[in-house]
Design a protein around this motif. Structure first.
Motif, PDB file in Angstrom:
ATOM      1  N   ASN A  50     -93.511 -58.427 -41.393  1.00  0.00           N
ATOM      2  CA  ASN A  50     -93.797 -59.595 -42.011  1.00  0.00           C
ATOM      3  C   ASN A  50     -93.253 -60.599 -42.753  1.00  0.00           C
ATOM      4  N   ARG A  51     -93.152 -61.881 -42.323  1.00  0.00           N
ATOM      5  CA  ARG A  51     -92.251 -62.869 -42.810  1.00  0.00           C
ATOM      6  C   ARG A  51     -92.557 -62.944 -44.297  1.00  0.00           C
ATOM      7  N   SER A  52     -93.745 -62.657 -44.775  1.00  0.00           N
ATOM      8  CA  SER A  52     -93.863 -62.790 -46.097  1.00  0.00           C
ATOM      9  C   SER A  52     -93.308 -61.684 -47.159  1.00  0.00           C
ATOM     10  N   ASP A  53     -92.980 -60.560 -46.421  1.00  0.00           N
ATOM     11  CA  ASP A  53     -92.117 -59.501 -47.178  1.00  0.00           C
ATOM     12  C   ASP A  53     -90.714 -59.756 -47.185  1.00  0.00           C
ATOM     13  N   LEU A  54     -90.283 -60.835 -46.648  1.00  0.00           N
ATOM     14  CA  LEU A  54     -88.736 -61.059 -46.587  1.00  0.00           C
ATOM     15  C   LEU A  54     -88.038 -61.164 -47.999  1.00  0.00           C
ATOM     16  N   TRP A  55     -88.842 -61.790 -48.974  1.00  0.00           N
ATOM     17  CA  TRP A  55     -88.123 -61.974 -50.153  1.00  0.00           C
ATOM     18  C   TRP A  55     -88.019 -60.687 -51.088  1.00  0.00           C
ATOM     19  N   SER A  56     -89.073 -59.794 -50.535  1.00  0.00           N
ATOM     20  CA  SER A  56     -88.767 -58.318 -51.000  1.00  0.00           C
ATOM     21  C   SER A  56     -87.394 -57.568 -50.616  1.00  0.00           C
ATOM     22  N   LEU A  57     -86.841 -58.174 -49.778  1.00  0.00           N
ATOM     23  CA  LEU A  57     -85.431 -57.504 -49.394  1.00  0.00           C
ATOM     24  C   LEU A  57     -84.563 -57.957 -50.370  1.00  0.00           C
ATOM     25  N   PHE A  58     -84.662 -59.194 -50.832  1.00  0.00           N
ATOM     26  CA  PHE A  58     -83.874 -59.775 -51.914  1.00  0.00           C
ATOM     27  C   PHE A  58     -84.095 -59.236 -53.509  1.00  0.00           C
ATOM     28  N   THR A  59     -85.487 -58.868 -53.820  1.00  0.00           N
ATOM     29  CA  THR A  59     -85.774 -58.520 -55.002  1.00  0.00           C
ATOM     30  C   THR A  59     -85.694 -56.932 -55.186  1.00  0.00           C
ATOM     31  N   SER A  60     -86.004 -56.308 -54.002  1.00  0.00           N
ATOM     32  CA  SER A  60     -86.077 -54.830 -54.305  1.00  0.00           C
ATOM     33  C   SER A  60     -84.876 -54.024 -53.568  1.00  0.00           C
ATOM     34  N   MET A 120     -76.430 -45.137 -32.472  1.00  0.00           N
ATOM     35  CA  MET A 120     -75.203 -45.721 -31.721  1.00  0.00           C
ATOM     36  C   MET A 120     -74.084 -46.384 -32.443  1.00  0.00           C
ATOM     37  N   ASP A 121     -72.978 -46.079 -32.328  1.00  0.00           N
ATOM     38  CA  ASP A 121     -71.833 -46.730 -32.765  1.00  0.00           C
ATOM     39  C   ASP A 121     -71.724 -48.179 -33.209  1.00  0.00           C
ATOM     40  N   ALA A 122     -72.667 -48.730 -32.506  1.00  0.00           N
ATOM     41  CA  ALA A 122     -72.579 -50.380 -32.544  1.00  0.00           C
ATOM     42  C   ALA A 122     -72.932 -50.659 -33.893  1.00  0.00           C
ATOM     43  N   PHE A 123     -73.549 -49.952 -34.609  1.00  0.00           N
ATOM     44  CA  PHE A 123     -74.581 -50.294 -35.900  1.00  0.00           C
ATOM     45  C   PHE A 123     -74.001 -49.475 -37.195  1.00  0.00           C
ATOM     46  N   LEU A 124     -74.124 -50.216 -38.369  1.00  0.00           N
ATOM     47  CA  LEU A 124     -73.479 -49.684 -39.541  1.00  0.00           C
ATOM     48  C   LEU A 124     -74.506 -48.488 -39.838  1.00  0.00           C
ATOM     49  N   ASP A 125     -74.073 -47.641 -40.602  1.00  0.00           N
ATOM     50  CA  ASP A 125     -74.933 -46.510 -41.102  1.00  0.00           C
ATOM     51  C   ASP A 125     -75.784 -47.132 -42.191  1.00  0.00           C
ATOM     52  N   MET A 126     -76.915 -46.492 -42.216  1.00  0.00           N
ATOM     53  CA  MET A 126     -78.110 -46.825 -43.289  1.00  0.00           C
ATOM     54  C   MET A 126     -77.982 -45.580 -44.238  1.00  0.00           C
ATOM     55  N   THR A 127     -78.250 -45.955 -45.460  1.00  0.00           N
ATOM     56  CA  THR A 127     -78.527 -44.743 -46.568  1.00  0.00           C
ATOM     57  C   THR A 127     -79.891 -44.308 -46.366  1.00  0.00           C
ATOM     58  N   GLY A 128     -80.318 -42.921 -46.884  1.00  0.00           N
ATOM     59  CA  GLY A 128     -81.621 -42.568 -46.875  1.00  0.00           C
ATOM     60  C   GLY A 128     -82.717 -43.639 -47.492  1.00  0.00           C
ATOM     61  N   SER A 129     -82.350 -43.978 -48.534  1.00  0.00           N
ATOM     62  CA  SER A 129     -83.311 -45.181 -49.121  1.00  0.00           C
ATOM     63  C   SER A 129     -83.124 -46.214 -48.429  1.00  0.00           C
ATOM     64  N   GLU A 130     -82.302 -46.923 -47.555  1.00  0.00           N
ATOM     65  CA  GLU A 130     -82.535 -47.936 -46.821  1.00  0.00           C
ATOM     66  C   GLU A 130     -83.548 -47.856 -45.538  1.00  0.00           C
ATOM     67  N   VAL A 131     -83.362 -46.486 -45.169  1.00  0.00           N
ATOM     68  CA  VAL A 131     -84.326 -46.046 -44.144  1.00  0.00           C
ATOM     69  C   VAL A 131     -85.619 -46.208 -44.578  1.00  0.00           C
ATOM     70  N   SER A 145     -79.064 -54.463 -51.120  1.00  0.00           N
ATOM     71  CA  SER A 145     -78.128 -54.089 -49.892  1.00  0.00           C
ATOM     72  C   SER A 145     -78.562 -54.688 -48.687  1.00  0.00           C
ATOM     73  N   ARG A 146     -79.961 -54.313 -48.348  1.00  0.00           N
ATOM     74  CA  ARG A 146     -80.416 -54.753 -47.139  1.00  0.00           C
ATOM     75  C   ARG A 146     -80.464 -56.446 -46.768  1.00  0.00           C
ATOM     76  N   ALA A 147     -80.402 -57.039 -48.074  1.00  0.00           N
ATOM     77  CA  ALA A 147     -80.446 -58.573 -48.104  1.00  0.00           C
ATOM     78  C   ALA A 147     -79.026 -59.136 -47.796  1.00  0.00           C
ATOM     79  N   TYR A 148     -78.290 -58.338 -48.324  1.00  0.00           N
ATOM     80  CA  TYR A 148     -76.764 -58.616 -47.971  1.00  0.00           C
ATOM     81  C   TYR A 148     -76.522 -58.252 -46.378  1.00  0.00           C
ATOM     82  N   ASP A 149     -77.157 -57.362 -45.652  1.00  0.00           N
ATOM     83  CA  ASP A 149     -76.987 -57.203 -44.359  1.00  0.00           C
ATOM     84  C   ASP A 149     -77.555 -58.486 -43.604  1.00  0.00           C
ATOM     85  N   LEU A 150     -78.702 -59.011 -44.011  1.00  0.00           N
ATOM     86  CA  LEU A 150     -79.087 -60.178 -43.546  1.00  0.00           C
ATOM     87  C   LEU A 150     -77.987 -61.316 -43.737  1.00  0.00           C
TER      88      LEU A 150
END
Length: 242
Positions: free
Chosen positions: A110-120, A13-24, A123-128
């Protein structure tokens, strides 16, 4: 059957920004499953911690805060594509509750995996961070509406916001969109009495601007509605999808 992130219907849907293959690929690892919630189900509870975070894949919900005397104040609404639980993920517990208004399907993380967005995956962390910023912008707009506009403008703003958001996720059919909330929910969110809200909706219907009845919203004249709401009727900006 759980929806694979590669085939997520919201991503198309056009409402959302595109994701790269690695982000998916990262999101497929981050996602742990899906939750089916029936109307009235409490998804997250005020004052409690949660082991999961959610994205609304389908359906609609309600955000509300329970006051000390037991009264309930609506503070927001959950629509497809909304991320739920960031507050608990960062602050350990929720400051409000989330309840399903319709049957809902939610992607779970999993909430416990949230930190992995920032460490790994920064770009996904920036989206948050961007999602949080957009929420802040919306809350500022809503506060200005509640504090400064008259009842007709308040209700017009809310209906315009609902219709625009739901149109952006392809939920408008033949000029109508499902809006399964109660008038009391809208009144609470806008700081109006139920009687005043009912009269305002009746006036918008009589003026052939908008009709909300039987859980269905129809906009007869979007330009007039936008003018009453004092908003730009242009398309909403694209936003991140988690």
């Amino acid at each position: 059957m759980s929806t694979n992130c590669t085939n997520c219907p919201l991503r198309k849907m056009d409402a959302f920004l595109d994701m790269t293959g690695s982000e998916v690929a990262f999101m497929e690892r981050f996602k742990t499953g899906e939750l089916e919630a029936q109307p009235g189900t409490e998804i997250m509870a005020q004052g409690q911690s949660s082991t999961h975070l959610f994205t609304c894949l389908k359906g609609m919900g309600l955000r509300y805060k329970t006051l000390e005397d037991g009264r309930r104040q609506v503070v927001g609404f959950v629509l497809p594509g909304d991320f739920i639980g960031l507050q608990a993920g960062v602050m350990s517990e929720m400051e409000h509750s989330v309840e399903a208004s319709t049957s809902m399907r939610l992607c779970t993380f999993n909430r416990s995996d949230l930190w992995s967005l920032f460490t790994s995956h920064p770009s996904r962390a920036y989206d948050l961070t961007r999602i949080a910023a957009l929420e802040e912008v919306f809350l500022g707009e809503a506060l200005a509406v509640v504090g400064q506009l008259d009842a007709r403008a308040k209700v017009s703003w809310a209906l315009h916001r609902f219709y625009s958001r739901l149109a952006s996720v392809n939920m408008v059919k033949e000029g109508h969109v499902r809006l399964p909330y109660r008038q009391q929910d809208l009144a609470d969110a806008l700081g109006l009495s139920l009687v005043h809200t009912n009269k305002t909706l009746a006036r918008l219907r009589e003026d052939q601007i908008a009709t909300w009845t039987d859980e269905q919203l129809t906009i007869h004249d979007m330009n007039r509605l936008a003018k009453l709401a004092r908003v730009d009727s242009s398309d909403l900006p694209r936003r991140p999808l988690i």
